[in-house]
Design a protein around this motif. Sequence first.
Motif, PDB file in Angstrom:
ATOM      1  N   UNK A 199       0.809  -1.220   0.000  1.00  0.00           N
ATOM      2  CA  UNK A 199       0.000   0.000   0.000  1.00  0.00           C
ATOM      3  C   UNK A 199       0.841   1.270   0.000  1.00  0.00           C
ATOM      4  N   UNK A 200       2.156   1.133  -0.018  1.00  0.00           N
ATOM      5  CA  UNK A 200       3.007   2.302  -0.176  1.00  0.00           C
ATOM      6  C   UNK A 200       3.515   2.941   1.092  1.00  0.00           C
ATOM      7  N   UNK A 201       3.402   2.282   2.240  1.00  0.00           N
ATOM      8  CA  UNK A 201       3.951   2.848   3.470  1.00  0.00           C
ATOM      9  C   UNK A 201       5.453   3.059   3.310  1.00  0.00           C
ATOM     10  N   UNK A 202       5.935   4.211   3.740  1.00  0.00           N
ATOM     11  CA  UNK A 202       7.369   4.507   3.633  1.00  0.00           C
ATOM     12  C   UNK A 202       8.107   4.243   4.935  1.00  0.00           C
ATOM     13  N   UNK A 203       7.394   4.214   6.049  1.00  0.00           N
ATOM     14  CA  UNK A 203       7.975   3.925   7.364  1.00  0.00           C
ATOM     15  C   UNK A 203       7.007   3.041   8.127  1.00  0.00           C
ATOM     16  N   UNK A 204       7.525   1.984   8.741  1.00  0.00           N
ATOM     17  CA  UNK A 204       6.731   1.123   9.607  1.00  0.00           C
ATOM     18  C   UNK A 204       7.409   1.108  10.971  1.00  0.00           C
ATOM     19  N   UNK A 205       6.758   1.702  11.948  1.00  0.00           N
ATOM     20  CA  UNK A 205       7.305   1.815  13.295  1.00  0.00           C
ATOM     21  C   UNK A 205       6.436   1.026  14.272  1.00  0.00           C
ATOM     22  N   UNK A 206       6.876  -0.169  14.699  1.00  0.00           N
ATOM     23  CA  UNK A 206       6.133  -0.871  15.743  1.00  0.00           C
ATOM     24  C   UNK A 206       6.247  -0.115  17.065  1.00  0.00           C
ATOM     25  N   UNK A 207       5.144  -0.078  17.820  1.00  0.00           N
ATOM     26  CA  UNK A 207       5.147   0.602  19.108  1.00  0.00           C
ATOM     27  C   UNK A 207       4.597  -0.336  20.181  1.00  0.00           C
ATOM     28  N   UNK A 208       5.020  -0.067  21.401  1.00  0.00           N
ATOM     29  CA  UNK A 208       4.570  -0.852  22.552  1.00  0.00           C
ATOM     30  C   UNK A 208       3.633   0.015  23.384  1.00  0.00           C
ATOM     31  N   UNK A 209       2.413  -0.452  23.573  1.00  0.00           N
ATOM     32  CA  UNK A 209       1.420   0.243  24.389  1.00  0.00           C
ATOM     33  C   UNK A 209       1.117  -0.600  25.623  1.00  0.00           C
ATOM     34  N   UNK A 210       0.256  -0.091  26.473  1.00  0.00           N
ATOM     35  CA  UNK A 210      -0.031  -0.809  27.717  1.00  0.00           C
ATOM     36  C   UNK A 210      -0.780  -2.113  27.480  1.00  0.00           C
ATOM     37  N   UNK A 211      -1.499  -2.199  26.387  1.00  0.00           N
ATOM     38  CA  UNK A 211      -2.244  -3.424  26.091  1.00  0.00           C
ATOM     39  C   UNK A 211      -1.655  -4.177  24.899  1.00  0.00           C
TER      40      UNK A 211
ATOM     41  N   UNK B  82      -7.369  -1.941  22.394  1.00  0.00           N
ATOM     42  CA  UNK B  82      -7.528  -0.499  22.336  1.00  0.00           C
ATOM     43  C   UNK B  82      -6.562   0.216  23.263  1.00  0.00           C
ATOM     44  N   UNK B  83      -6.487   1.516  23.128  1.00  0.00           N
ATOM     45  CA  UNK B  83      -5.655   2.330  23.999  1.00  0.00           C
ATOM     46  C   UNK B  83      -6.318   2.465  25.366  1.00  0.00           C
ATOM     47  N   UNK B  84      -5.495   2.562  26.409  1.00  0.00           N
ATOM     48  CA  UNK B  84      -6.029   2.880  27.726  1.00  0.00           C
ATOM     49  C   UNK B  84      -6.377   4.364  27.790  1.00  0.00           C
ATOM     50  N   UNK B  85      -7.194   4.723  28.772  1.00  0.00           N
ATOM     51  CA  UNK B  85      -7.663   6.102  28.884  1.00  0.00           C
ATOM     52  C   UNK B  85      -6.501   7.082  29.010  1.00  0.00           C
ATOM     53  N   UNK B  86      -5.485   6.732  29.788  1.00  0.00           N
ATOM     54  CA  UNK B  86      -4.339   7.630  29.955  1.00  0.00           C
ATOM     55  C   UNK B  86      -3.604   7.832  28.634  1.00  0.00           C
ATOM     56  N   UNK B  87      -3.520   6.782  27.821  1.00  0.00           N
ATOM     57  CA  UNK B  87      -2.863   6.909  26.526  1.00  0.00           C
ATOM     58  C   UNK B  87      -3.674   7.805  25.595  1.00  0.00           C
TER      59      UNK B  87
END
Length: 237
Positions: free
Chosen positions: A101-113, A191-196
Amino acid sequence: MSIPRLYLDAPLAEGNEVDAAPGQAHHIGTVLRRSPGDAVRVFNARDGEFEARIEAIRKDRGRFALGPRCRAPGEEPEVRLLLAVLKRDPMDWVVEKATELGATLIQPVVTRRTIAERTKAERLGAVARGAAEQCERLSVPDVRDALPLHRVLDSWDGAPLVVAMERSLAQPLRALPAGRPIALLVGPEGGFEAAELDDLRRRPFVVPAALGPRILRAETAAVAGLAALQAIVGDWV
């Protein structure tokens, strides 16, 4: 029989000979059963795509002789994907489809969930290279090591970051203002937590957006969101 495409980061020019990257010789010689003299194509975003032939090939090494350039390099819209780390198979699938789909950057992230906190950028980069070779891109996305979400946000360069927020009053993606670069953030399955969410809303570059009335799996949201961005502000316009 289709002509294999191979991504090489080496300088490419007609008349040059270039060595195969690690793993390419095995794939070309053993998996695809190509031999010296057979045609291939070699490409990168800097130099374009070149006709080539196999000059020599062994089990663990190969060399290609470059012919004329068949595609010149060109600009592409900068569309980035930030994605909470998924389990291995869904993560591989998202990287493959994001490349298509043409993404130029793929950055995995770590969230609380986040489901899984470990991922190997080298392996995911290989997935992206393979997808670029198949879909006829000249570029390969920059696939980075996973980082905590707050660290990525703290160092963000200010580009609009579209955050897929389910069950929210966010505007649909079609309401986005035009502009590049642009990025998409997709959270974890839970999903994201409320604080996030509160932290995200405080960031001036964050653009809350809705991906329709249905609840999507993370990998579905990533693909749907990228497709929508490309249709609105990317190279599908």
